[in-house]
Write a protein that holds these residues in place. Structure first.
Motif, short mmCIF file in Angstrom:
data_model
loop_
_atom_site.label_atom_id
_atom_site.label_comp_id
_atom_site.label_asym_id
_atom_site.label_seq_id
_atom_site.Cartn_x
_atom_site.Cartn_y
_atom_site.Cartn_z
N ILE A 1 1.81 5.41 -11.08
CA ILE A 1 0.69 4.47 -11.14
C ILE A 1 0.70 3.70 -12.46
O ILE A 1 0.51 2.48 -12.49
CB ILE A 1 -0.64 5.24 -10.95
N GLU A 2 0.98 4.42 -13.55
CA GLU A 2 1.05 3.78 -14.87
C GLU A 2 2.21 2.77 -14.91
O GLU A 2 2.04 1.63 -15.35
CB GLU A 2 1.26 4.86 -15.95
N GLY A 3 3.36 3.17 -14.39
CA GLY A 3 4.53 2.28 -14.42
C GLY A 3 4.36 1.03 -13.57
O GLY A 3 4.96 -0.01 -13.84
N ALA A 4 3.52 1.14 -12.54
CA ALA A 4 3.36 0.03 -11.61
C ALA A 4 2.08 -0.76 -11.89
O ALA A 4 1.67 -1.59 -11.08
CB ALA A 4 3.32 0.58 -10.18
N ARG A 5 1.50 -0.51 -13.06
CA ARG A 5 0.24 -1.13 -13.46
C ARG A 5 0.21 -2.64 -13.24
O ARG A 5 -0.81 -3.23 -12.90
CB ARG A 5 0.01 -0.84 -14.94
N ASP A 6 1.34 -3.30 -13.51
CA ASP A 6 1.37 -4.76 -13.43
C ASP A 6 1.81 -5.28 -12.06
O ASP A 6 2.02 -6.48 -11.89
CB ASP A 6 2.35 -5.30 -14.49
N VAL B 1 0.10 -3.58 -6.10
CA VAL B 1 0.17 -2.37 -5.29
C VAL B 1 -1.19 -1.67 -5.27
O VAL B 1 -1.99 -1.82 -6.18
CB VAL B 1 1.20 -1.36 -5.85
N THR B 2 -1.44 -0.92 -4.19
CA THR B 2 -2.58 -0.01 -4.17
C THR B 2 -2.04 1.37 -3.85
O THR B 2 -1.11 1.50 -3.07
CB THR B 2 -3.62 -0.41 -3.11
N PHE B 3 -2.65 2.37 -4.45
CA PHE B 3 -2.19 3.74 -4.24
C PHE B 3 -3.26 4.59 -3.58
O PHE B 3 -4.45 4.42 -3.86
CB PHE B 3 -1.84 4.39 -5.59
N ALA B 4 -2.83 5.50 -2.74
CA ALA B 4 -3.71 6.54 -2.22
C ALA B 4 -2.95 7.85 -2.33
O ALA B 4 -1.72 7.87 -2.46
CB ALA B 4 -4.09 6.26 -0.78
N ALA B 5 -3.69 8.94 -2.28
CA ALA B 5 -3.07 10.25 -2.46
C ALA B 5 -4.01 11.31 -1.92
O ALA B 5 -5.20 11.05 -1.72
CB ALA B 5 -2.81 10.50 -3.95
N SER C 1 0.86 -1.19 0.00
CA SER C 1 0.00 0.00 0.00
C SER C 1 0.89 1.23 0.00
O SER C 1 1.77 1.35 0.85
CB SER C 1 -0.89 0.02 1.25
N ILE C 2 0.63 2.13 -0.92
CA ILE C 2 1.54 3.26 -1.12
C ILE C 2 0.76 4.56 -1.07
O ILE C 2 -0.28 4.70 -1.72
CB ILE C 2 2.26 3.11 -2.47
N TYR C 3 1.27 5.51 -0.28
CA TYR C 3 0.67 6.82 -0.26
C TYR C 3 1.59 7.79 -0.99
O TYR C 3 2.78 7.86 -0.71
CB TYR C 3 0.46 7.31 1.19
#
Lengths: 149, 149, 149, 149, 149, 149, 149, 149
Positions: free
Chosen positions: G20-25, G28-32, G4-6
């Protein structure tokens, strides 16, 4: 709301089964120690090698069992501790102490004859029950707001 | 280094006095529960008013005593828990569980006949002792590095 | 054993003075909020500048007062919360909630007419008292094991 | 991002339903106390046995209810506390205090006439709202970044 | 009540001296980073050996300084963070973030022109002050209940 | 500011004495394990009774020593861990891991030949030093802001 | 393993989208934070009512935004903080401080010209990166053990 | 009950595969460090740029690897630490120390020749095993209560 419940203590009667059966329709998960008395006593030496000294025999087993106990209590919202009619059951009181210090909701299940001996444990509990059915009624009320009719 | 020690458990023999006397020359402070049995049992109702029901009589007292127990354990570096020959002593095991969950160094003082019943408690301890003198020797070693000759 | 005590709640009667006076001979330290009502209400704007909007006037003051409250509760072993006859006293209940969540020993001081309204707060307390003298008797017992004769 | 929300406080109006309905399309889960007033008051004695003394009647119930409250607040990201027009509502302020001490995001829902009495509680909150709709708008903004048009 | 205060942030004006001087008669202790700019920048390489790469030069120094910062913030009841007129001062905001996450009472000292840029930091503070004198007045009020006349 | 320092690791050279001597004029307190190798190895069985099995001989001693180690690390602001030329020294790395997880400031003292093997430990440290004198210089700088001339 | 990445900090370039695009595969989950600058600035007053004073306008908004920030950081395994070319960005450094104090793995994304100003922040980080692509490569390596070819 | 297990330590034999294969039918999840030695050593400089100094080469890599280690240990119920025949393996002991301080259940996997050197680490463990098969038997027993026949 899902409640995680650890059922600690006495292993010679079917109180755990009664609670699990009674709560069948509720959103709960249960964990418990290994209740096979022989396996619980011998797990240390069977897996990790014999010990000539009974103290270390017990020690190895108690530590292996602690892996399960610790996980069960840490994951629990509610720790139910059953004190039975017989034996010292110091591990039950020890679990209750750990649960209290970790801020778990504590429910004690015991007969009135032990009220005085358990007063310090009961004082840390959110409910002192007499039967597995009362534990189930608490779980049902906490989850659904419904009281026994 | 000063060590704070809480002496929990059995209140019918002079084991606390033996430890305190033996550690007289060490940099230690001791705390303990109220060991006047009658006062300990009745403190709740004497201060806060009578209860016709023995359960609540005990309950009020156990909670007042918990103020002292909680303070004593929280302030302690080491919690010594003595299991005596008689009674259920569930409060001793409860204190041990709290101390373990709070990361305190735990020393158990008990006779070999209770080894099996106390195996879970002993497994969480850093020492299992048989006499108050052994507890004192541990305190002396921990503070000064000196072993008994 | 020294006990640190925070005296929270009602500021219109002399209950704090009664406790402090009664505990004069005990190994205790007391802290409390600023009990000068006008100063407490206006501290924010007097120090940090006027606010035309009463909400922000109160807000600035409440935050400055929170510096003291937070310190007092964090340092305390025991938090005594007094609910008086009048007013909403939500700050008293708020302090009690913070103290409970921080694992402090909680003593409530309130009249029986508020028992029902305070049942959730009382359920988290280790003692529910009716007079400042009872609070003093608890402190004396916890520190010395002595009950009122 | 899913938000877990505990809806604490007043149980005599439909503010919870308004929030839940308004947030229907959001990634949120809600928990709340039992809002059936009679069940909430009597749960202790109905399950665990009658008490002749009203204090213990209330005490048993408050502790059973605490199992649910504690779980709800601990699981929550946001605790919304509603103070209504009537009653002392000390349990609401107590919940707010616990939530604050546990580092939860606190949203207060109250009318301006209580601003002064709630200033300490409001000072610990991240938002002071006047209507359930405002609470919903905050939830929507926090989750989606969208403001009401 | 003794207050421990950490004075974080800008090191080019005498704001720390003004606060310490103003609080001379109060029961407070102060800690602060090393304010000798050259020593602070070079401490890593002077003690631990030169680095050809400026990044590691800075890195070694920042870590040695962190020993002091961490101790100062952890021991503090109140962290005062001063944002000056110049420079990025990201370490000041970083200290404020650490203090907030550790539950310290946060007082910000900054000029109005930075209000918008500091709004997230200010929102976590218990007071936003404009002059060292205001900080002193808060300390005096918190400790003694006395407001400036 | 007083710094509490725990000196962990190698016990066959006088590095502890060098640091203590060098820091004689600083506001520091030091703690350390028992450095009498024989006493440290045998403390368990000398106090608590012989064990025929070397594993339990070691086990009893390691646990008694853990009482001192745990106290020393918990009380410390800074944990200095010395890795010497010889032996596995896994207890030193274990202490470093505990100190890191407990948020202590970690200073490593080791020769360059171990840099690669210690890279994970060094990565968690705030300083990697080569001599006891460097440790003293860090302590002096952290406490007084003075760099070696 | 899911990370999980903020993504904290600068909101004027598309660095979040690149990561987010680079880590598509990747797992991971993103928050911001809310990155709509106008909404972020005005959320407080739009939802909770206008403020004539810009300070309180900002204050209300900053607190509403803090609900999201706090949730995002608390849920994160990794907090990436981007410092851009412009503005004070104190909220970014504040987030970094909170993340460090909460034991989160911190990755900083910044240009070399800010190395000196960010040295304290960088010293608390596990990686200092120069491009969003480097952040992605770290995430890929941490999750899969694969390095860029 | 699902157990999360982190497999720390030696990376030159297939002990991890043996445990994972043996536990195929159990409700467990495994995490581990990157075991590609070259990737693990070089990850820092490959992603973040070359370093002429081997110390910083190692430093950058160790910190990137720490992101994974920290996540793996924090998420684990059980940390298994394998000490192999060769090398210093200080990172293994460091992981064990972190796991112990974080209250994880610790299982050590090592040969008898290292018993003395590992006595402090073993003293903090709940089981000391000699083969991957023993680790699997513990996992099976903890989850199912079944002992090897």
């Amino acid at each position: 709301m899902t409640l995680s419940i650890y059922l600690s203590g006495e292993i010679h009667t079917d109180w755990r089964e009664q609670i699990i059966e009674g709560a069948r329709d509720l959103d709960v998960t249960f964990a418990a120690p290994v209740t096979d008395h022989a396996a619980s006593d011998d797990c240390g030496v069977v897996i990790l090698g014999e010990e000539p000294d009974k103290f270390w025999h017990d020690h190895k087993g108690a530590k292996v069992n602690a892996i399960r106990t610790r996980k069960g209590i840490e994951d629990a919202d509610i720790v139910v501790v059953r004190f039975g009619e017989k034996y010292k059951q110091w591990n039950a009181a020890f679990d209750a102490g750990m649960a209290a210090a970790m801020g778990k909701s504590l429910i004690i299940l015991q007969q009135p004859e032990h009220d005085h001996a358990l007063k310090e444990v009961d004082a840390a509990a959110l409910a002192v029950t007499r039967t597995p059915a009362e534990v189930v009624e608490i779980l049902r009320y906490v989850l659904t707001g419904t009281l026994p009719s």
